[in-house]
Each structure stands twice: as structure tokens, then as C-alpha cells.
Write a protein that holds these residues in place. Structure first.
Motif, PDB file in Angstrom:
ATOM      1  N   ASN A   1       0.504   3.771   7.642  1.00 28.40           N
ATOM      2  CA  ASN A   1       0.621   4.097   6.229  1.00 28.40           C
ATOM      3  C   ASN A   1       1.276   5.442   5.958  1.00 28.40           C
TER       4      ASN A   1
ATOM      5  N   ASP B   1       0.705  -0.599  -1.143  1.00 25.12           N
ATOM      6  CA  ASP B   1      -0.592  -1.243  -0.964  1.00 25.12           C
ATOM      7  C   ASP B   1      -0.403  -2.758  -0.997  1.00 25.12           C
TER       8      ASP B   1
ATOM      9  N   MET C   1      -5.436   2.532   4.441  1.00 27.04           N
ATOM     10  CA  MET C   1      -5.201   1.297   3.693  1.00 27.04           C
ATOM     11  C   MET C   1      -6.194   1.181   2.546  1.00 27.04           C
TER      12      MET C   1
ATOM     13  N   ALA D   1       4.990  -3.483   1.622  1.00 28.28           N
ATOM     14  CA  ALA D   1       4.749  -2.256   2.397  1.00 28.28           C
ATOM     15  C   ALA D   1       5.684  -1.150   1.946  1.00 28.28           C
TER      16      ALA D   1
END
Lengths: 160, 783, 291
Positions: free
Chosen positions: A43, C192, B701, C103
Motif C-alpha cells: 500500500n 482502497d 489496507m 489499486a
């Protein structure tokens, strides 16, 4: 297993465990600690390097997958002792504070400018949206990349 | 001036803890509890110990024998280094493995068998004091409930009096949910104990290297002169790296046990689940006013969720931090707050994430309450604020809860923010949009426009020694300035940058006073063997405290330089005048000495007056007389999709007043970062827990940080009101925007929705449910 | 940081090679393409294959082309390639619109179409895209190639029709002249996973809806679609009220579960909103609206 990876133009060959992540190969095996890691889930983008010219997240790439390929890291961004305009832009526009996300951010930025030498703000914001920064609120990163875009030509002239 | 530190960072040559690599260094990993609350029945480490690359496996039982199983927290509680009896939050440290490499250490964690007997968990702070709630801290003698403390400030009786006679009283419940500083670099350390010399060298992610050194000496019983704490480049702190975590202590234990250097680095989940969280305040506010909107008083009751151990890092006398500055930027006589703190089965912490010791919560409370009042009075929130802001002539101002604000011109800052925003035009646009939305055939997906304001006052630069200490260590900071013979200087600081640019700013402070170019002034920090004692960088205290120390040290150099110049020029001190970087003879400017020339003279055979020592050094311990009180006015404009609940921040205007700006570029960078933090908290950041106490924000996440896509291009402005008591008038700014921006965003969203209150974060679901009149608790699992 | 458990690594150079390796190593072998779904699961040790077979060298599966009256997308096509494909853009807006919100750009540089489908995350976007477009998935083994409808591809969360010793090679989508398509997603933050997302195509003849496809992800919609809603639209004039009825039906018939992205009532509502928007935009595009 043995891998041979060209890193920043240099052939690097090493015996590794198949499970070794590319980020650890760079940091631990080669000692190229300019590539950081910030999460485990792909991420944050602190680990961004180029694989065959494309920016990828090296915490989610096996070193084995890079065997026979080319990797470029922040250590390879400077050429012949001259900072890349992106690096210079980050200095000029205060595009970094703690410096932790900076290498990954700059690798994403350089890849953007190689494809699009004159990106607008929205394009820049999208290009770095996979790279988290906790310090700058992104404002000066965007300006730094704009600076690099504006000084691309001058810098190239200086090198020549 | 551009930053001196950037040269290494842009080349990837920053040197962070995880970049430390020592010969023979071992690696380690921590086994953590999967349960929020469970009794440990047994731990079997035999399989892990049999792993060929494992060097040591350590459990709480083993630490107990060494009297190291528990350590003090920064709030006078104790916390388990490794759990012995029970685990009290999900992610708590249970066992520790040292191995030849990181991969093997993690493999070995899977080989440890722990038998747990799960217990009911206290998850909702509102039920922590129920008579039937499980007792979390049965390790503490005589503990019959989960209350940590009750604490209050202000005059309750006077406040009640005002409220009983007020024309208007508005009350509201609000949650400032649990969030996490989540610096991009997680916490970690490398401990290396030299068995021959007995010296412990500790590279660690700390914002307070000196305080850590002293605490290691106290905890581990190591002689303090044999402990060197090195805080190299730090990848962001935001409060996360103030506390001492079990992992740091375990790396020391690991080095003691194995005789080798041991590295420990958290993964991201460990960082989010076990290190200092922030906020978690459940607040009930009441505001009293006249019908015309003159505020009369504010009354607050807070239920503070501190997690399973009271590990809050704040000055000892202030268990709720500086929350009682909640009267904010307004002029009214009556205020009272009561804070009740409780244990729950969650990670410990509480003061972290750029909050100026809970001023974030305080500002959120007052700015929400003032906005609620405007909502009830149907008055423009800017007008209501303008009517109640403290006036410039009231400074220094003593607040009803005992804070002496040093300086301010609040109306000027608010007017400036409104000017940049084009406030009247924004309100006109909003009115026009709202009118159009009620017309027949209006598109139901048309965004709702909201405008939110906040005005904040912070008290930063802790602090005056007689009021403020942490674990008995007074909050003063040392500083040493040495001017070498050739006129190049070294400045040694107790504080430690995590990105704030100390190497540049502090060189500029010294340059400003003695005139040497900043390039000639090297800043040394982050190494306890090479810097003077001080409490470190957090609470926006570096410039107010350490910056003052540097300015005073430079002033002493300048004064001494005058004496030496007089000796060199064979004149009297009174005959000399100062121009930037040089003392010269009055009326004869050609006769003078630069600081560099004076430095050489100071180290030469020049005969000095009696009592004057050679060399050009100064050493200072600065004890701040008061905090500094930066302030600012923020305006946020949002568009909300009424059908999906998606919030888009269209504009954000921030006018900050932190006194004179030593390096405006760095100040603006600090503000930008804080604004993104505030946007994150208002729109997406939260750590919620399910009924079993499972952490629902344990990775990137699930715990969302804002990206470049959510952040608008920040619009900054400034006013300049110097601090009267700081040597160069500056105030701290590192946390201003984090403190000031969340209420601006929240006020904007609620203005768009035209409802009085709902709790952040305004994710699409939370926003939509608020719009439906069925808001959700942000701190619990969504059902 | 988190690291995977021990495994062996093999690299395949051709599809045949990959299939032979799968046969040789048996059911505990896993193919790895971009790795952005698999490696995080392996780091958490939720996935622990004995052997990882790297198929990144399978350039033969990296293509987007027209074959007859179909678009053919190779399984190793990266998300970034799909996003930027002029060929796909010429036929369907839905691809670029969906890819832009999958993504982030770096993940899209590495992640592949086949990898995303095979991971079969219940919130995955391309599953909704191919369900909407009624694509077909080509699956090869050492002995045969078989075709499975995209709408029959998923047999459960994280489970697909691809069996041991098989490899997904290609996805095919019919060309539909005169159609418009669209993808709509709401997320908590860029990058997300969807709270909910919906894709659609609508094919018109005059004002008549002759064909329509709806794809829905992240809300437990059966096979990522809602055929009942499609039936409401098919043969209709595609008017606002028909669209609204169909969209509402999607919200009612999906099966979302509450999580930190939202409660069930919100997700149902959101599905209706997003399906409605995707259909409305698709119809406008079918009528020539180029935006």
C-alpha cells in the motif's frame, strides 16, 4: 538458488532463498539501503524501484522474479555525479521532510516524467497515488515534480 | 534557505535504524497475542528453540526471573515487556525470538505453542465501568474496577451558576476516535552490549534519545554513563516514537543473552496494533450563551479510553495532557472539565500523533461546540466566532482553566482566512446551490456544498520546569555551541528531528544571532554521547525550547565575542557596536573583527581580560518561562455526494500565526503535512474494535492514510504575532495544522449535510448514514 | 516486515512449460503473475504453497487484440496495459474506467488480468467488468482448452473454475457495435477496495435496449451480476424509471455483508445508485455521448 540481476547497470549475482523479497535483496544482500519498506501489503510505495524500466513495489516482488532482469533504485538515479532533475526538484521545492518515502516517490516521479515530460497537477497526483507520504501533505511533492518537468531540458543541457 | 539535510535524503543516503548493519548482528521478532483478553496457560518454546538458526527464545517467565517482565510507563503505571499472567490487548507481546536472520526469526514464531484461556474483553469504553465488567488489571493490588483516574480543571460551581442562568444551552456527545500516528518508518532498534566494556549502544527510533537513555538506566539497572542512545535519521515520528516499547527493551535483553548486536524492527501491523495510539476521547460538551451569541461558559465531561495500561506520555501533573485548554480562542468566564480515564482491552498510548498533549481533542471539542451553537442560533459560524474571539488587548490572557496565553491577534487571522477563501462569495455560492437543489427536477446527485471553519490556539513548548516533567525529568533542554578557531561552528542539540529540518532551522537561528553563514554551522543531534541532556522533540517543543536554547547560546557567544574583540582591538567593550557578524569600533567601522576573526583570537595567545576564559563556546540549559501560543484560522470547503456519501475536499485555507518564521519554507511544509493528517482523521483514519476486541485497523489496507488524490492544493496564509517571552519571538508550529484542521473538515461536512453533529471519520458510509439521521459509532465494528 | 514461508521457485518460459511444472509439482504449487494478491497472503502465511511457478516470462499471454467478433485479452496483460489500451477504449469505456480505480499505478504496472481473476477476491473489479460484458474465460490444461463463462467462473470467494494443473490463458469479450459502457466505484480512499462498484454495458437499436449487462462487485452479488435486473431492461426503452427499477433490484438482490466499509443498508443503497449511474451513462454513450 542463484540469481543474476542487473542493478543500476551492474551485474549482481548472489545465492538466495527463493522466498527472498526483492526489497531485502537490495537492502540486505546488496546493501542498497536507499530503498525502504513501510508496509507489508503493497500500500505505501516506500519500496518502489524500477523493474525493467517500470516502477514496481519491491516488497511484493520476489528477488527470484527479477532474475535476469534489470532493476534501478534511488542509488542509480543520479548520473555522473549530477542529480536527476527530480532529485533537484525535491530539494528546491521542499518535497521531503523525513525522507523515508522520498526514494520511492522519486522513482515513481521519474517514471512519470519519462512517459509524460509535462504532466499537469492531476496527472502527477495520480502517478504518485500509490506512494504514501505522512509529512508533506503532497503539496510540495507535486511542486517538486513540476519543477523537475520545467527544468528537464536545462538540466539535460547542463549534462551535455 | 533550502534544507541542508536533503543532500543525503534525495540520494537514498539517509541512515535509518533499519539501515544499521553491524558485524555478527542477529535479528529478532515478537510473538503477539491473537486475543484481546486471555489467560496464558502455558507456553512451549521447545520447537522454536530447536530451529537451527534460532539463538534465543525469551518468554515473560524468563524475564520475571530477571525482574524485567514489567517496566514503568511514562504515566507511572507498569506495562508488561512480555506477558506473564494474561494478555490484555490483541497484539500484546508474548514471546521473543532471536535468530540469525529476520526470515528465520519469523519462521520460529510459528513454532511457539501458546495455550490461552480466552476471557471476556472490555471493548466499549462506555461499559468499562459497568459493575459486571471484567477487571483487566488484576495484576495491580486492590484493583476492583477499570477506572484509572478522575481529574478535573476549572471552577465547577461558577460554571454551574452560568449554565443555570443561560438563555441558550447546547449539549452534544462526540467521539474523537482512536487513530494512529503511523509514521512511514515503523519502530525498531539495534542494541549492542559490549560485554568487555559494559557499554550498551542503542540505535533506536526515538524522538527523545536522552529521556530514553535515562529510562533504560532506571529500568535495566545499567549505569547511565555506559548507555549511548543514537537516534539516526527518523522516518517520521508524530508522537509515535516518544514512548519506550517492549521491543526496544527486548532487543537489549536479546543482546545481553546472545552477546551479539540484535536488531528488532516492527512490521506495519505491529506498529498499528501495539504502539501508541492517539485520541480515543468520548466527550460530552455543553456550551452556554446568550441569544445574541455571546458565549458564557463551557462544560465538558470526557471518558478517556487509555487501553490496557496507562502509557500516556505527558507531563506528570497533567494526566489528561493539556486538554483543559479547551476554552480555546474565545472570551468567556466559566469553564469546567472532568476527565474519567478507564482501562479497556486495547493497546496503550493516548498522547501521540501531533496533538500537543491532547490540545487536538480540546480544539475539536470547542470548535464543534461553537459550531453547534451557531447551528442552533442559525448564525453564521464566522460571525459567531468573530463576536467571541479574544481581542488583541486582552493579551497576555489568563484562561479560566489557568493558561496564560502569551500573545495573539485572533480577529486579524480569521479575517485573513476569510479574505483568502472569499468567504462571502462561498456562502453566496452555497445559498444559490441550495436554492437550486429545491427546484423541481433538480438532479439528486448534485453535490452538497459545505463550508467549515475552525479557530485554534495551542500551548506548545513544554515546558516550565516547576510545572512540567516526565517521570521526574524537568522539561528543560540543553544546548552547546562551539565556534572553532577558523570560525566554523558546531551546535549540539538535545532534540531530535524526524523530518522537521532541525539541521537547517537551528543553523539559521544561530546565524541570525551571530552572523556566521548557516552553511558554516553544523548541527549535531540524536546521539546522547555527543549532545547535552534534554527531553526531545514532541509537542511542538523543539523551536520554543531548544530553539530558545540555541538563541541564548548564540547570544552568549556574541557577548563573549565582544569582550574578545575589545581585547584584540585594544578598546573598551562599550566602544564596540554590532553589525551582522562583526563587532566594530563606534565611529570607525574599518576597525572591527568578524566572528571568525574573534574565534581565532579566542583560541590564540591573545591576552584576555581577567575572568575571561579562552575559546568561543557556550553551554545553555533553557527553562522556558511559559509555553508559546500559536494560533490559526482554517476554512475548509467540501462537496458531498448526497447519494453515495463520498466527500471531496475542494479547498482548504490555513492561516497560521506562529510568530516570526525562521524558515518559511519549512514552516509551510509542516503546515501542509498537518493539514493532510487532519483531513485523514476527519475522513478516513480510525482504529475500531469488534466485540471480541479484534483490532480492525491493523494494516494499511484497513488503516487508511490520505493519498495525493484526497488532498487538495493547500492554500496558506500567515499573520505574525511574536511571542513576548521567547528570545527570538518564535512559537512552535509542528502540530498546529493537525490540531486545527480536523474540526474544519468536520464542520464543513456537517455544514454540507445541514445537521448538527455526527462523528468522524466521514467515510462514505458514515456520511450517508449521518445524512439518513442514523449515524454510526466510529469506534466499534460496523454491523 | 512480514515474510513468506519457505517455498521452491520455478520459472516457466511457455504455457506448456507452466502446465508441465504444475503437473510435476502437484496441487501445492501456485502460479505467480504480478504477485500483488498472492504475496501479501503468503506474507501473512495464509497461503503457503510448496512451489511458486513464476509465469511472468509468458509474453505469449500478454496481448489485447480483436479476433473475429471478439476482443481477446491475454491473461498476462498488466492492468496498466488494459488501462491505456486504445483498442479497448475504442470499444468499451468500462475497461479504462474500472482500471483507473484498481489499486494504484504501481500495482497496476505489475498486476495482471489473469492474476486478478484467479485470486477471485469478492471485491475484485475485473470480475464485475467481465460479468457485465458476459466474457468467456479460456482455461488450458496439458491436454485440453476449455471455455467457461465469466459468470460461471467463480465457484466461491477466492475459488474459481481453474483446477489443479490448469492455467487461465485468455478472456474474451464480444464486440457490441452501438453499445455504451461505464464503470462506477465508490471507495473510502484512492487505492482502497470497493465499498461497492458497478459496471454496465447497454446496446441500443434506436431507443430500444437490445442487450444489457450488469456487473457488481464487493457486495456478494451472485456471479458478480444481477440477471433479473438485466431482464427488466432488455427490450425496454431504457427510460429513467426503468433504469431506476432495475438498479433498485440490484440493490435488493445482492448479498452484502457489513464490514468497516459500510453497513448492509448502505451497501444495498450504494449498489442501486451505482448501477443506476452506470446504466444511465452507458445509455448516453450508446446514444453517442462521448464523455
Amino acid at each position: 538458488m542463484r540469481v543474476a540481476i542487473k542493478v543500476n547497470g551492474q551485474e549482481c549475482s548472489s545465492e538466495i532463498e527463493p522466498r527472498l523479497l526483492l526489497v531485502h535483496f537490495l537492502r540486505s544482500t546488496l546493501g542498497l539501503t536507499g530503498t525502504h519498506w513501510g508496509c507489508d501489503t503493497s500500500n505505501c510505495g516506500a519500496c518502489t524501484v524500477w523493474l525493467d524500466g517500470v516502477p514496481v513495489k519491491s516488497c511484493t516482488t520476489l528477488a527470484a522474479m527479477a532474475d535476469g532482469h534489470e532493476v534501478k533504485t534511488i542509488e542509480g538515479l543520479e548520473s555522473s555525479g549530477v542529480l536527476d532533475p527530480v532529485q533537484q526538484g525535491f530539494i528546491e521545492e521542499h518535497g521531503l521532510q523525513c525522507g523515508f518515502c522520498t526514494p520511492g516517490m522519486m522513482m515513481a516521479a521519474r517514471a512519470l516524467l519519462d512517459r509524460n515530460p509535462d504532466p499537469d497537477e492531476a496527472t502527477i497526483r495520480e502517478a504518485i497515488s500509490g506512494n504514501l507520504c505522512r509529512c508533506t501533505g503532497y503539496e510540495n511533492i507535486v511542486r517538486a515534480i513540476r519543477w523537475a518537468a520545467a527544468h528537464q531540458t536545462a538540466q539535460e543541457g547542463a549534462i551535455a | 534557505m533550502l534544507r541542508k539535510e536533503d543532500a543525503r535524503f534525495v540520494r537514498g543516503q539517509g541512515h535509518y535504524v533499519d539501515d544499521v548493519n553491524l558485524p555478527g548482528m542477529l535479528h529478532s521478532a515478537i510473538l503477539r497475542s491473537p486475543y484481546a483478553h486471555a489467560r496464558i496457560v502455558s507456553i512451549d518454546t521447545s520447537a522454536a528453540e530447536a530451529h537451527p538458526k534460532v539463538k534465543a527464545v525469551i518468554t515473560g517467565k524468563m524475564l520475571e526471573d530477571l525482574k524485567l517482565a514489567w517496566m514503568p510507563t511514562l504515566s507511572g503505571d507498569v506495562v508488561a515487556v512480555l506477558a506473564t499472567d494474561k494478555v490484555r490487548f490483541q497484539g500484546q507481546e508474548v514471546a521473543y525470538v532471536v535468530a540469525e536472520d529476520e526470515y528465520s526469526a519469523r519462521d520460529a514464531l510459528e513454532l511457539i505453542e501458546v495455550d490461552y484461556e480466552p476471557l471476556p474483553a472490555v471493548v466499549d469504553a462506555k461499559h468499562a465501568l459497568d459493575p459486571d465488567a471484567p477487571i483487566i488489571r488484576d495484576d495491580l493490588e486492590g484493583r476492583a474496577d477499570n477506572k484509572i483516574y478522575d481529574w478535573e480543571a476549572g471552577d465547577a460551581a461558577a460554571c454551574d451558576e452560568v449554565f443555570s442562568n443561560a438563555e441558550v444551552v447546547v449539549s452534544e456527545d462526540m467521539i474523537y476516535p482512536r487513530v494512529h500516528p503511523a509514521p512511514m518508518e515503523t519502530c525498531g532498534s539495534v542494541a549492542s552490549l559490549d560485554k568487555v566494556t559494559g557499554k550498551l549502544t542503542m540505535w533506536t527510533t526515538t524522538q527523545a534519545p536522552h529521556a530514553h537513555r535515562t529510562i533504560y538506566a532506571l529500568v535495566a539497572g545499567l549505569p547511565e554513563q555506559k548507555i549511548q542512545v543514537i537516534s539516526p535519521d527518523i522516518g517520521g515520528g508524530f508522537g509515535n516514537k516518544v514512548g519506550i516499547y517492549p521491543g526496544y527493551v527486548l532487543s537489549i535483553v536479546g543482546s545481553i543473552v546472545t552477546g551479539a548486536p540484535v536488531k528488532w524492527m516492527e512490521d506495519r501491523s505491529e506498529n498499528l496494533m501495539s504502539t501508541s495510539f492517539a485520541r480515543d476521547y468520548h466527550m460530552h460538551g455543553e456550551i452556554a450563551a446568550t441569544k445574541e451569541g455571546k458565549i458564557l461558559g463551557l462544560r465538558v465531561h470526557v471518558l478517556a479510553d487509555h487501553g490496557a495500561f496507562n502509557g500516556v506520555a505527558q507531563p506528570t501533573k497533567f494526566p489528561a495532557g493539556f486538554f483543559h485548554i479547551f476554552t480555546g480562542s474565545y472570551d468567556y468566564p466559566a469553564a469546567h472539565c472532568k476527565v474519567t480515564a478507564v482501562y479497556t482491552n486495547k493497546a496503550l498510548g493516548g498522547v501521540a500523533y501531533a496533538c500537543s498533549f491532547r490540545i487536538t481533542e480540546a480544539v475539536y471539542l470547542v470548535e464543534r461546540m461553537v459550531t453547534c451553537l451557531a447551528y442552533e442560533l442559525q448564525m453564521d459560524p464566522a460571525e459567531l466566532r468573530m463576536k467571541n474571539l479574544l481581542r488583541p488587548e486582552q493579551f497576555p490572557y489568563m484562561s479560566p482553566t489557568g493558561w496564560e496565553y502569551d500573545s495573539g491577534d485572533y480577529p486579524r487571522a480569521l479575517k485573513e482566512a476569510m479574505r483568502i477563501a472569499g468567504y462571502e462569495d462561498l456562502r453566496a455560492e452555497q445559498a444559490a446551490r441550495r436554492a437550486r437543489a429545491t427546484e423541481p427536477g433538480a438532479d439528486p446527485s448534485t453535490p452538497l456544498m459545505g463550508i467549515g471553519l475552525s479557530f485554534f490556539t495551542e500551548g506548545v513548548g513544554a515546558g516550565p520546569r516547576k510545572h512540567m516533567d516526565i517521570l521526574g525529568l524537568g522539561m528543560a533542554d540543553g544546548c552547546e555551541l562551539r565556534v572553532h578557531p577558523t570560525g566554523k561552528a558546531q551546535l549540539r542539540l538535545s532534540v531530535q528531528t524526524q523530518g522537521q529540518g532541525h539541521e537547517t532551522t537551528f543553523a539559521q537561528i544561530v546565524s541570525h544571532v551571530i552572523g556566521l553563514p548557516p552553511e558554516d554551522i553544523e548541527v549535531v543531534h540524536g546521539d546522547t554521547d555527543n549532545t547535552p541532556f534534554g527531553l526531545g522533540t514532541y509537542g511542538s517543543r523543539s523551536t520554543p525550547v531548544s530553539g530558545a536554547a540555541a538563541a541564548v547560546a548564540a547570544q552568549r557567544i556574541k557577548d563573549k565575542a565582544r569582550v574578545i574583540a575589545a581585547a584584540a582591538l585594544e578598546c573598551s567593550v562599550e566602544d564596540l557596536e554590532w553589525e551582522h557578524g562583526r563587532w566594530y569600533v563606534k565611529g570607525d567601522p574599518s576597525q572591527g573583527k568578524t566572528i571568525a576573526e574573534i574565534a581565532m583570537a579566542a583560541h590564540s595567545s591573545l591576552e584576555l581580560p581577567e575572568g575571561v576564559e579562552g575559546h568561543l563556546d557556550a553551554s545553555v540549559v533553557y527553562n522556558p518561562p511559559n509555553l508559546t501560543y500559536p494560533f490559526g484560522a482554517y476554512i475548509c470547503v467540501v462537496d458531498v455526494d448526497p447519494q453515495t456519501g463520498a466527500v471531496k475536499v475542494r479547498r482548504f485555507i490555513a492561516v497560521d500565526d506562529c510568530g516570526p518564521r525562521i524558515n518559511p519554507m519549512i514552516v509551510e511544509g509542516q503546515v501542509h503535512g498537518g493539514l493532510a493528517d487532519g483531513l485523514g482523521m476527519a475522513l478516513m483514519e480510525v482504529i475500531a474494535f469488534d466485540p471480541d476486541g479484534n483490532n480492525l485497523g491493523g494494516s494499511f489496507m484497513d488503516y487508511l492514510l490520505p493519498t495525493s488524490m484526497e488532498c487538495p492544493s493547500w492554500e496558506l496564509g500567515e499573520t505574525v504575532t511574536p511571542s513576548p517571552h521567547h528570545p527570538i519571538g518564535v512559537k512552535g508550529v509542528g502540530e498546529s495544522a493537525t490540531v486545527g484542521s480536523p474540526p474544519a473538515v468536520v464542520n464543513a461536512v456537517l455544514d454540507a449535510l445541514q445537521i448538527r453533529h455526527a462523528d468522524m471519520p466521514f467515510t462514505p458510509a458514515m456520511t450517508w448514514r449521518a445524512l439518513q439521521g442514523r449515524p454510526m459509532r466510529p469506534d466499534l465494528a460496523i454491523e | 516486515m512480514q515474510v513468506p514461508a519457505v517455498f521452491d521457485y520455478e520459472r516457466a518460459s511457455t504455457v506448456e512449460d507452466a502446465l508441465a511444472l504444475l503437473v510435476r509439482h502437484g496441487p501445492e504449487a501456485r502460479l505467480i503473475a504480478g504477485g500483488h494478491s498472492l504475496l501479501p497472503m503468503m506474507k501473512l502465511r495464509l497461503a503457503r504453497p510448496d512451489v511458486v511457478i513464476d509465469i511472468n516470462e509468458l509474453k505469449e499471454l500478454d496481448y489485447i487484440r480483436v479476433e473475429g467478433d471478439e476482443l481477446a485479452i491475454g491473461a498476462m496483460t498488466r492492468h496498466a496495459t488494459v488501462l491505456e489500451s486504445p483498442l479497448l477504449a475504442q470499444h468499451y469505456h468500462i475497461f479504462a474506467e474500472a482500471e483507473r480505480v484498481i489499486a494504484d499505478p504501481l500495482v497496476r504496472n505489475r498486476g495482471t488480468v489473469g492474476g486478478s481473476l484467479c485470486q477471485a477476491d469478492p471485491s475484485e473489479d475485473l470480475s464485475a467488468v467481465f460479468a457485465a460484458l458476459r466474457g468467456r474465460v479460456m482455461i488450458r490444461s496439458a491436454t485440453q482448452t476449455r471455455t467457461v463463462d465469466a459468470r460461471g467462473f467463480h465457484v466461491g470467494p477466492y475459488q474459481t473454475e481453474v483446477r489443479d494443473a490448469e492455467i487461465l490463458t485468455e478472456v474474451r469479450v464480444p464486440l457490441r457495435p452501438g453499445s455504451g459502457s461505464c464503470y462506477q466505484k465508490v471507495e473510502r480512499r484512492a487505492g482502497d477496495w470497493s465499498i461497492a462498484a458497478a459496471g454496465a454495458f447497454v446496446q441500443l437499436e434506436g431507443d430500444l435496449v437490445v442487450d444489457v449487462g450488469i456487473g457488481i462487485t464487493a457486495v456478494g452479488a451472485e456471479q458478480f451480476t444481477c440477471s433479473e435486473a438485466e431482464e427488466i431492461l432488455r427490450g425496454s426503452d431504457g427510460s429513467e424509471s426503468v433504469v431506476e427499477t432495475a438498479a433498485r433490484r440490484c440493490g435488493e438482490l445482492c448479498n452484502p455483508s457489513a464490514d468497516q466499509r459500510g453497513p448492509v443498508d448502505y451497501k444495498r443503497h450504494l449498489v442501486a445508485v451505482l448501477v443506476g449511474r452506470a446504466l444511465t451513462k452507458s445509455i448516453a454513450r450508446a446514444k453517442g455521448d462521448m464523455s
